[in-house]
Write a protein that holds these residues in place. Structure first.
Motif, short mmCIF file in Angstrom:
data_model
loop_
_atom_site.label_atom_id
_atom_site.label_comp_id
_atom_site.label_asym_id
_atom_site.label_seq_id
_atom_site.Cartn_x
_atom_site.Cartn_y
_atom_site.Cartn_z
N GLN A 185 0.82 -1.21 0.00
CA GLN A 185 0.00 0.00 0.00
C GLN A 185 0.86 1.26 0.00
O GLN A 185 0.47 2.30 -0.54
CB GLN A 185 -0.92 0.01 1.22
CG GLN A 185 -2.04 -1.03 1.16
CD GLN A 185 -2.84 -1.09 2.45
OE1 GLN A 185 -2.56 -0.37 3.41
NE2 GLN A 185 -3.85 -1.95 2.48
N GLU A 186 2.05 1.16 0.61
CA GLU A 186 2.95 2.31 0.66
C GLU A 186 3.76 2.49 -0.62
O GLU A 186 4.56 3.42 -0.72
CB GLU A 186 3.90 2.16 1.85
CG GLU A 186 3.20 2.27 3.20
CD GLU A 186 4.13 1.98 4.36
OE1 GLU A 186 5.29 1.55 4.11
OE2 GLU A 186 3.72 2.17 5.52
N GLY A 187 3.58 1.58 -1.58
CA GLY A 187 4.25 1.74 -2.86
C GLY A 187 5.37 0.77 -3.15
O GLY A 187 6.02 0.84 -4.20
N TRP A 188 5.64 -0.16 -2.21
CA TRP A 188 6.65 -1.18 -2.47
C TRP A 188 6.12 -2.17 -3.50
O TRP A 188 4.91 -2.42 -3.57
CB TRP A 188 6.98 -1.94 -1.18
CG TRP A 188 7.66 -1.15 -0.11
CD1 TRP A 188 7.25 0.03 0.45
CD2 TRP A 188 8.87 -1.50 0.58
NE1 TRP A 188 8.12 0.44 1.42
CE2 TRP A 188 9.12 -0.49 1.53
CE3 TRP A 188 9.75 -2.57 0.48
CZ2 TRP A 188 10.23 -0.52 2.38
CZ3 TRP A 188 10.84 -2.61 1.32
CH2 TRP A 188 11.09 -1.59 2.25
N SER A 189 7.03 -2.74 -4.28
CA SER A 189 6.60 -3.82 -5.16
C SER A 189 6.28 -5.05 -4.33
O SER A 189 6.74 -5.19 -3.18
CB SER A 189 7.69 -4.16 -6.17
OG SER A 189 8.78 -4.84 -5.54
N GLU A 190 5.50 -5.96 -4.89
CA GLU A 190 5.15 -7.19 -4.16
C GLU A 190 6.42 -7.97 -3.78
O GLU A 190 6.53 -8.48 -2.66
CB GLU A 190 4.24 -8.06 -5.02
CG GLU A 190 3.69 -9.28 -4.31
CD GLU A 190 2.62 -8.96 -3.27
OE1 GLU A 190 2.49 -9.73 -2.31
OE2 GLU A 190 1.93 -7.93 -3.43
N GLY A 191 7.38 -8.05 -4.70
CA GLY A 191 8.61 -8.78 -4.42
C GLY A 191 9.43 -8.15 -3.32
O GLY A 191 9.95 -8.85 -2.44
N GLU A 192 9.56 -6.83 -3.34
CA GLU A 192 10.31 -6.12 -2.30
C GLU A 192 9.65 -6.28 -0.94
O GLU A 192 10.32 -6.50 0.07
CB GLU A 192 10.42 -4.64 -2.66
CG GLU A 192 11.29 -4.34 -3.85
CD GLU A 192 11.19 -2.89 -4.28
OE1 GLU A 192 12.14 -2.40 -4.92
OE2 GLU A 192 10.15 -2.24 -3.99
N ALA A 193 8.33 -6.18 -0.92
CA ALA A 193 7.60 -6.31 0.34
C ALA A 193 7.74 -7.71 0.92
O ALA A 193 7.95 -7.88 2.13
CB ALA A 193 6.11 -5.98 0.11
N GLN A 194 7.65 -8.70 0.08
CA GLN A 194 7.78 -10.08 0.56
C GLN A 194 9.19 -10.36 1.06
O GLN A 194 9.37 -11.08 2.06
CB GLN A 194 7.40 -11.05 -0.55
CG GLN A 194 5.91 -11.07 -0.86
CD GLN A 194 5.55 -12.00 -2.00
OE1 GLN A 194 6.43 -12.52 -2.70
NE2 GLN A 194 4.27 -12.23 -2.20
N GLU A 195 10.20 -9.78 0.39
CA GLU A 195 11.59 -9.98 0.82
C GLU A 195 11.81 -9.43 2.23
O GLU A 195 12.41 -10.09 3.08
CB GLU A 195 12.54 -9.30 -0.17
CG GLU A 195 14.00 -9.30 0.24
CD GLU A 195 14.74 -10.59 -0.11
OE1 GLU A 195 15.95 -10.66 0.19
OE2 GLU A 195 14.12 -11.50 -0.68
N LEU A 196 11.33 -8.21 2.49
CA LEU A 196 11.51 -7.62 3.81
C LEU A 196 10.72 -8.40 4.86
O LEU A 196 11.21 -8.65 5.97
CB LEU A 196 11.09 -6.15 3.81
CG LEU A 196 11.34 -5.39 5.12
CD1 LEU A 196 12.79 -5.48 5.55
CD2 LEU A 196 10.92 -3.93 4.98
N THR A 197 9.52 -8.81 4.52
CA THR A 197 8.72 -9.60 5.46
C THR A 197 9.41 -10.92 5.78
O THR A 197 9.45 -11.35 6.94
CB THR A 197 7.32 -9.87 4.88
OG1 THR A 197 6.66 -8.63 4.64
CG2 THR A 197 6.49 -10.70 5.84
N GLU A 198 9.99 -11.57 4.77
CA GLU A 198 10.69 -12.83 5.00
C GLU A 198 11.89 -12.65 5.92
O GLU A 198 12.25 -13.58 6.65
CB GLU A 198 11.12 -13.45 3.67
CG GLU A 198 10.00 -14.10 2.89
CD GLU A 198 9.34 -15.23 3.66
OE1 GLU A 198 10.07 -16.02 4.30
OE2 GLU A 198 8.11 -15.32 3.65
N MET A 199 12.49 -11.47 5.90
CA MET A 199 13.57 -11.22 6.85
C MET A 199 13.07 -11.31 8.28
O MET A 199 13.70 -11.95 9.14
CB MET A 199 14.18 -9.83 6.62
CG MET A 199 15.35 -9.54 7.57
SD MET A 199 15.84 -7.81 7.61
CE MET A 199 14.51 -7.09 8.61
N PHE A 200 11.91 -10.73 8.55
CA PHE A 200 11.37 -10.78 9.91
C PHE A 200 10.95 -12.19 10.28
O PHE A 200 11.12 -12.62 11.44
CB PHE A 200 10.21 -9.80 10.05
CG PHE A 200 10.64 -8.37 10.16
CD1 PHE A 200 11.20 -7.90 11.35
CD2 PHE A 200 10.53 -7.51 9.09
CE1 PHE A 200 11.62 -6.58 11.46
CE2 PHE A 200 10.95 -6.19 9.19
CZ PHE A 200 11.50 -5.73 10.37
#
Length: 278
Positions: free
Chosen positions: A222-237
């Protein structure tokens, strides 16, 4: 004065610009390269790599966001006569298993280890400066940081320490050959504790809220990240919640002969700079 040229890739990034500045103070000839620098470098346009590598003996490499290109870069560097390479990776990479996070870093490590170059790998934990820059400064300034992180602590490290270590290793040929340095701060904090320290020091009402991985991914998109970028950061957590990166090391002291900076020291500096003022 050392006449060997040291190449710094990602020279406009968090670590690259700091490393380049330190090398210049040491009077080390530096060639800075990024997509926007006078010496352009793009991981996805290898036709320009030979120019960047000309007469370079040592390189500081921040890998691209996808697996693969570092293998080709290392082969090109070997052919060009480069002798040493220092790679930035991530804390505890040996324990990441089949996590979707960090595949590009593990691929880069494989490329470096399999080369004929004298190599050193730096594996820092999450940076202190993520809190006074992207991706966390804006939500902190708005009064709430919401992440999919619970009670597992993280040994946050100051970017200045990472740059000090990198510049030292780059300046000491032979001494750090074949070494993997796990770079952490002196103690680990939960993400909620980190936010509490920021709130107390700044005097601002800032809260921490734990959310699910799915909710966090959706917020980033929603903040403008691509789906891939968002999933990568989430996977870090998701990976951090397994506790595989919660441990601290003495590797900063091993290289620098001093203890790493504390998270509290970072908070005081960032507060003085009004990092979270609305």
């Amino acid at each position: 004065m050392n006449d060997d040229i040291t190449l710094v890739l990602g020279a406009t990034g968090n670590t690259g610009r700091r490393v380049a500045a330190r090398l210049r103070l040491r009077e080390t000839p530096v060639r800075t390269a990024s997509r926007s620098s006078p010496t352009p470098f793009d991981w996805f346009h290898p036709a320009g790599w030979d120019r960047v590598l000309r007469e370079v003996t040592t390189a500081y490499v921040v890998p691209p966001s996808v697996p693969g290109p570092v293998h080709d870069f290392v082969m090109r560097a070997e052919a060009a006569g480069m002798r040493r390479l220092v790679l930035l990776s991530g804390h505890g990479a040996d324990d990441w298993g089949d996590s979707a996070f960090g595949r590009h870093m593990r691929s880069a490590e494989d490329a470096v280890r399999g080369s004929t170059l004298e190599w050193t790998i730096l594996r820092p934990s999450n940076f202190d400066q993520n809190f006074d820059g992207p991706p966390f400064r804006v939500p902190l300034a708005a009064g709430e940081l919401a992440l999919p992180a619970g009670a597992v602590p993280e040994p946050f490290i100051d970017l200045e320490d990472v740059a000090d270590v990198a510049a030292t290793v780059l300046s000491e040929p032979g001494r750090h050959a074949g070494r993997v340095y796990e770079l952490t701060g002196p103690h680990a904090l939960t993400w909620a504790e980190a936010v509490e320290l920021i709130s107390r020091a700044s005097g601002l009402p800032i809260a921490y809220r734990r959310v699910s991985p799915a909710e966090y991914t959706a917020t980033l998109v929603q903040e403008g990240w691509s789906e891939g970028e968002a999933q990568e950061l989430t996977e870090m957590f998701v990976l951090l919640e397994r506790g595989v990166t919660a441990w601290t090391t003495n590797d900063v002291a091993t290289v620098l002969g001093r203890a790493p900076r504390t998270f509290e020291d970072f908070v005081l500096r960032a507060t003085a700079a009004k990092a979270w003022q609305r």
